[in-house]
Design an enzyme around this catalytic site. Structure first.
Site: not given
Length: 213
Positions: A59-61
């Protein structure tokens, strides 16, 4: 599991398999090989167990929601690499049965907020399929969550990098919030943001067998 394995007269102990889910908050990266990453998701599960566990997928930042951790390499490959499943399929020789098996397709459900209302025409385009630089993609389900049409629910099976954000960016929308609420039969129900829990035995068995939507 009951075998006794020795190396230089010392018993070798197999590592216990561990499975847990985290409700990831914003601001933490999933990548573990970036020295400039800042806060990583590993900080949130530190102390959960003595075994070395790793996140499954990414999951991106700025995304939040459900993230699975385990030290089970076979399960990780099964969930993240369709080719791994395909290789096993071809060895088994029963291609049709295995390809239609639910474990070959990992359903993910996201709830997201857009910077402007999603038009019905664009909603229909996403459902029917759009072509990105790495191929065609379509949503299995897409619907409005609120009347303002800026909050949307989307169900997909693709595991491509940043795929949900890229779908909407392609049509001129900016995703201001992205929350993964369902992944491969698992939900984050009753799990506060930043909290984690171990999977139940039933959840682990369902993941391994692929008996989920």
């Amino acid at each position: 599991p009951t075998d006794e394995v020795k190396f230089t007269d010392s018993c070798v102990q197999g590592e216990k398999k561990v499975y847990l889910v985290l409700n990831k908050p914003k601001g933490y990266v999933t990548s573990l090989d970036d020295p400039h990453a800042g806060k990583t998701v590993m900080e949130l599960v530190k102390g959960a167990c003595t075994e070395r566990i790793y996140p499954v997928g990414r999951l991106d930042k700025n995304s939040v929601g459900l993230l699975l951790f385990t030290n089970d390499g076979d399960l990780t490959r099964q969930l993240t690499h369709p080719s791994y499943k395909k290789k096993k399929i071809e060895q088994d020789g029963d291609l049709t049965r295995q390809l239609t098996h639910p474990s070959y397709k990992k359903k993910k459900i996201y709830q997201l907020t857009l910077d402007k209302p999603l038009t019905r025409a664009d909603r229909d385009r996403i459902a029917e399929g759009i072509t990105l630089e790495d191929g065609e993609i379509y949503a299995d389900e897409i619907s409005y969550v609120k009347e303002n049409k800026q909050e949307v629910g989307i169900e997909i099976h693709s595991g491509r990098n940043r795929i949900v954000r890229r779908i909407f960016e392609f049509l001129g929308y900016n995703v201001t919030k992205l929350d993964r609420v369902y992944y491969a039969g698992l939900t984050k129900k009753n799990l506060k943001r930043g909290a984690w829990r171990f999977l139940t035995r039933e959840e682990v068995e369902r993941l391994k067998s692929g008996q989920y939507e």
